[in-house]
Every structure is written in structure tokens, then in C-alpha cells.
Scaffold this motif. Structure first.
Motif, PDB file in Angstrom:
ATOM      1  N   HIS A 129     -10.770   9.388   6.890  1.00 21.29           N
ATOM      2  CA  HIS A 129      -9.809   9.142   6.595  1.00 21.29           C
ATOM      3  C   HIS A 129      -9.860  10.304   5.624  1.00 21.29           C
ATOM      4  CE1 HIS A 129      -9.491   5.872   8.961  1.00 21.29           C
ATOM      5  NE2 HIS A 129     -10.955   5.289   8.553  1.00 21.29           N
ATOM      6  N   PHE A 130      -8.647  11.635   5.135  1.00 21.74           N
ATOM      7  CA  PHE A 130      -8.448  11.883   4.174  1.00 21.74           C
ATOM      8  C   PHE A 130      -8.141  11.607   2.374  1.00 21.74           C
ATOM      9  CE2 PHE A 130      -5.232  14.586   0.997  1.00 21.74           C
ATOM     10  CZ  PHE A 130      -6.482  16.033   0.816  1.00 21.74           C
ATOM     11  N   ASN A 131      -8.913  11.771   1.481  1.00 18.99           N
ATOM     12  CA  ASN A 131      -8.817  11.004   0.159  1.00 18.99           C
ATOM     13  C   ASN A 131      -8.956   9.535   0.618  1.00 18.99           C
ATOM     14  OD1 ASN A 131      -8.270  11.150  -2.683  1.00 18.99           O
ATOM     15  ND2 ASN A 131      -5.739  11.063  -2.231  1.00 18.99           N
ATOM     16  N   SER A 179       0.853  -0.947   0.629  1.00 13.97           N
ATOM     17  CA  SER A 179      -0.020  -0.039   0.239  1.00 13.97           C
ATOM     18  C   SER A 179       0.451   1.111   0.140  1.00 13.97           C
ATOM     19  CB  SER A 179      -1.513   0.312   0.980  1.00 13.97           C
ATOM     20  OG  SER A 179      -1.808   1.515   1.653  1.00 13.97           O
ATOM     21  N   PRO A 180       0.251   2.536  -0.597  1.00 17.23           N
ATOM     22  CA  PRO A 180       1.137   3.243  -1.003  1.00 17.23           C
ATOM     23  C   PRO A 180       1.415   4.221   0.033  1.00 17.23           C
ATOM     24  CG  PRO A 180      -0.843   4.022  -2.865  1.00 17.23           C
ATOM     25  CD  PRO A 180      -0.501   2.224  -1.830  1.00 17.23           C
ATOM     26  N   ARG A 181      -0.310   4.198   0.864  1.00 17.96           N
ATOM     27  CA  ARG A 181       0.027   5.014   2.372  1.00 17.96           C
ATOM     28  C   ARG A 181      -0.498   4.225   3.299  1.00 17.96           C
ATOM     29  NH1 ARG A 181      -5.599   7.367   1.648  1.00 17.96           N
ATOM     30  NH2 ARG A 181      -5.712   7.759   3.239  1.00 17.96           N
ATOM     31  N   GLU A 208     -10.191   1.138  -2.462  1.00 21.33           N
ATOM     32  CA  GLU A 208      -8.780   0.910  -2.209  1.00 21.33           C
ATOM     33  C   GLU A 208      -8.411  -0.798  -1.887  1.00 21.33           C
ATOM     34  OE1 GLU A 208      -5.654   3.004  -0.749  1.00 21.33           O
ATOM     35  OE2 GLU A 208      -7.920   3.952  -1.385  1.00 21.33           O
ATOM     36  N   GLU A 209      -8.293  -0.842  -2.886  1.00 20.19           N
ATOM     37  CA  GLU A 209      -7.440  -2.231  -2.795  1.00 20.19           C
ATOM     38  C   GLU A 209      -6.690  -2.430  -2.190  1.00 20.19           C
ATOM     39  OE1 GLU A 209      -8.482  -4.452  -6.995  1.00 20.19           O
ATOM     40  OE2 GLU A 209     -10.698  -3.741  -6.328  1.00 20.19           O
TER      41      GLU A 209
END
Length: 339
Positions: free
Chosen positions: A233-235, A218-220, A241-242
Motif C-alpha cells: 500500500h502507498f504511504n 479513517s481519512p483514507r 496506522e491506528e
């Protein structure tokens, strides 16, 4: 008329015997692989026993261990036979043994094929065992201070990390159970008490998952609390959100892991064994025809069946019928003797 008749020269017969000698030794190795696979499955099933309900699924690894040992013995003998068959005179010592050997090898290959089918049937048994076992393990995930269950949290976390899965069928399974122990809940907090009172069984349920469900790609930063609340949660949009959590359920991940290994290896061994068996049959029939001709250097025909499929079936059926009649006559004679 012979089925799939092929003409062999002396050179071709010798090369066929040499190739079959090599293939039989490779088959010995495949027997060792089957034996090792059976042991591996036995250990894996025992190791993950706490994640499986009590089901009779040990028959598959036991079958693989037995088949592996038999394969080693049969193909070791086959290698010796094919090695000696390079010399036509040495074939004489194996002449009476080769046909029973081929029949036994055929039935053994058939058993391997049955084993492959059993692996498919194991799929349903294993799936049900995993479904029940994982459900129980997740239910006791929070009981880290209860003897006999304290290890389940680590077991489930390691499973989800290793197999990159979450929950039984998916991450939402965690929403339906209380996976946080009451000892870690602040009972003086109004939100906690409201959540406990709102549940009929007094469980603390929430749209959250353990840390081991987090996708490392996951990039976040991983979102594991209030997963379905986009405004928290933001954005963030949980429907799309897979990459945040592992999407695959652990039951599916484990099924794919076990059944893919077993089915692919067993089917490959079965096909390889059939090819070796076909070659040995050609070698046997071509050498027997050489002996009939009396010239070891002459050409000879080899075939899979001396007669057509229907004729072969009819002959074998008559043999079985005659055996049955002889058995009845012997039984009648013995009865008369007693009388």
C-alpha cells in the motif's frame, strides 16, 4: 453516649419529614429504574446469546429485577410514613412499625450493596462467556450457507459496527481463523492453493479482516487485506496506522458496555438509599423523644444510635445470647414433657 446526635425544632422535624417524603418517592423511581435495568440486561444477554458461551450470568439481571420491585414497595411505605410524620399525633400509628421498617430497609440497602459487588464478580464470568462465545462465532463467520450458523456473519458484523470493535481481543484475531468460505475462493489460483497447502489444517489464513472492522473515521480508504504488508500500500505503516481499523476488541467493548451501566446505577441507588435511611432514623428518634417529653412543639434530639457503636454491639450480642438460652430452656422443657 448517642452517635451523631442532632437537635431538631418542630419546624426542622416537619421539613425533614417533607424532604424524606419526596426522597422516598424518588427512591420509588430508582426502584423502577433498577427493575427496568434488570429487564434490559436480561433481554440484552438473551439477544446476544449466540456470542456468549453457556455461563450462569442470569443471576445478576434476576437480582436487579427483584431488588427493583422490593425498592418500590419499601419506599412507597416509607413515603406514607414520612408524610404522616409531619403530624406528631399521626406518628403514633407508625411508632411500633418504624424501627422494624428501618431495620428491614437497612438490610435491603445491604442487599443492594451486595448486588453491586455481584456485578463486579459478574465481570469475570461475563468476560469468560464472551471470550468463548466470540471465538466460536468468529470461527463460524464463514458458514453463511450452513443452517443454524448462517446468521452469525451478520451478527458479528453488526456487533463490530455498533460497538466499533474488531475481533475478540483485537483485529489480529481474524488472522488466526479462516473467515472466508471455500466457495468464494478460486481454487485454480496458485496463491490460494499455496496458502491452503501451507497450513497444517488446510485453512485459508491471511492478514485480513472483514469490512465491519473498518474505522469510519479513517481519512483514507479502508485497508482490510494485506494489513501487515506495508509495501502493498502507498504511504502506509501498519504499526502506526491506528485510524484504519477499530483497535478495541469486541470482548472489551461489550464488557465496558454492560458492567459500566450496571455498576454506576446500582452504586448510585445504594448511596441514595443510605441517605434516605439516615434521614428516616433521625426522624424516628427525634419524634420518639418528643413523645417522651409530652410537648409536640418542643425541641428534641435525634441520633443514629442511642449508645456508642461498642455499647450497641454489646447489647445486641446479649439479646442474641439470651434468645439462644431461652430457646435451649424451651427445648429442655419440651423434652421433659415428652418423657
Amino acid at each position: 453516649m448517642a452517635v451523631l446526635k442532632v437537635k431538631f425544632t418542630k419546624t426542622k422535624r416537619d421539613k425533614l419529614a417533607q424532604v424524606l417524603w419526596i426522597l422516598n418517592w424518588i427512591s420509588v423511581v430508582t426502584g423502577v429504574i433498577l427493575f427496568s435495568l434488570g429487564l434490559f440486561l436480561k433481554v440484552e444477554i438473551n439477544k446476544r446469546g449466540e456470542l456468549m458461551a453457556e455461563r450462569d450470568i442470569q443471576y445478576v439481571p434476576n437480582m436487579l429485577i427483584a431488588v427493583g420491585l422490593i425498592a418500590c414497595a419499601i419506599n412507597f411505605l416509607g413515603g406514607k410514613i414520612c408524610y404522616d410524620c409531619v403530624d406528631t399525633t399521626k406518628f403514633l400509628r407508625w411508632k411500633l412499625i418504624m424501627l422494624p421498617y428501618i431495620i428491614c430497609t437497612f438490610f435491603f440497602t445491604f442487599c443492594v450493596l451486595v448486588g453491586a459487588v455481584m456485578c463486579y464478580s459478574m465481570h469475570g464470568e461475563l468476560e469468560e462467556a464472551l471470550r468463548l462465545g466470540l471465538t466460536e462465532a468468529m470461527k463460524f463467520y464463514k458458514d453463511t450457507d450452513t443452517p443454524g450458523r448462517c446468521f452469525l456473519k451478520r451478527t458479528v458484523d453488526m456487533l463490530q459496527i455498533q460497538f466499533q470493535c474488531c475481533g475478540n481481543s483485537g483485529y489480529k484475531d481474524w488472522f488466526q481463523i479462516q473467515w472466508i468460505s471455500n466457495r468464494y475462493l478460486d481454487m485454480s489460483h496458485k496463491e490460494v492453493m499455496d496458502r491452503l497447502r501451507s497450513n497444517v489444517e488446510g485453512k485459508y489464513l491471511m492478514d485480513g479482516v472483514p469490512f465491519s472492522c473498518c474505522n469510519i473515521d479513517s481519512p483514507r480508504p479502508c485497508i482490510q487485506q494485506q494489513i501487515t504488508n506495508n509495501s502493498a500500500h502507498f504511504n502506509y505503516e501498519h504499526q502506526t496506522e491506528e485510524l484504519n481499523l477499530w483497535m478495541k476488541g469486541c470482548r472489551q467493548a461489550l464488557l465496558e458496555y454492560y458492567t459500566h451501566i450496571v455498576q454506576s446505577i446500582v452504586m448510585s441507588v445504594c448511596l441514595f438509599q443510605l441517605s434516605v435511611l439516615t434521614g428516616v432514623r433521625y426522624l424516628q428518634t427525634s419524634l420518639e423523644n418528643v413523645l417522651r417529653q409530652g410537648d409536640p412543639n418542643s425541641e428534641s434530639d435525634g441520633w443514629l444510635l442511642e449508645n456508642s457503636f461498642m455499647e450497641t454491639a454489646r447489647i445486641n450480642l446479649n439479646i442474641i445470647k439470651n434468645l439462644g438460652k431461652n430457646n435451649q430452656i424451651d427445648t429442655g422443657d419440651k423434652h421433659e414433657e415428652w418423657v
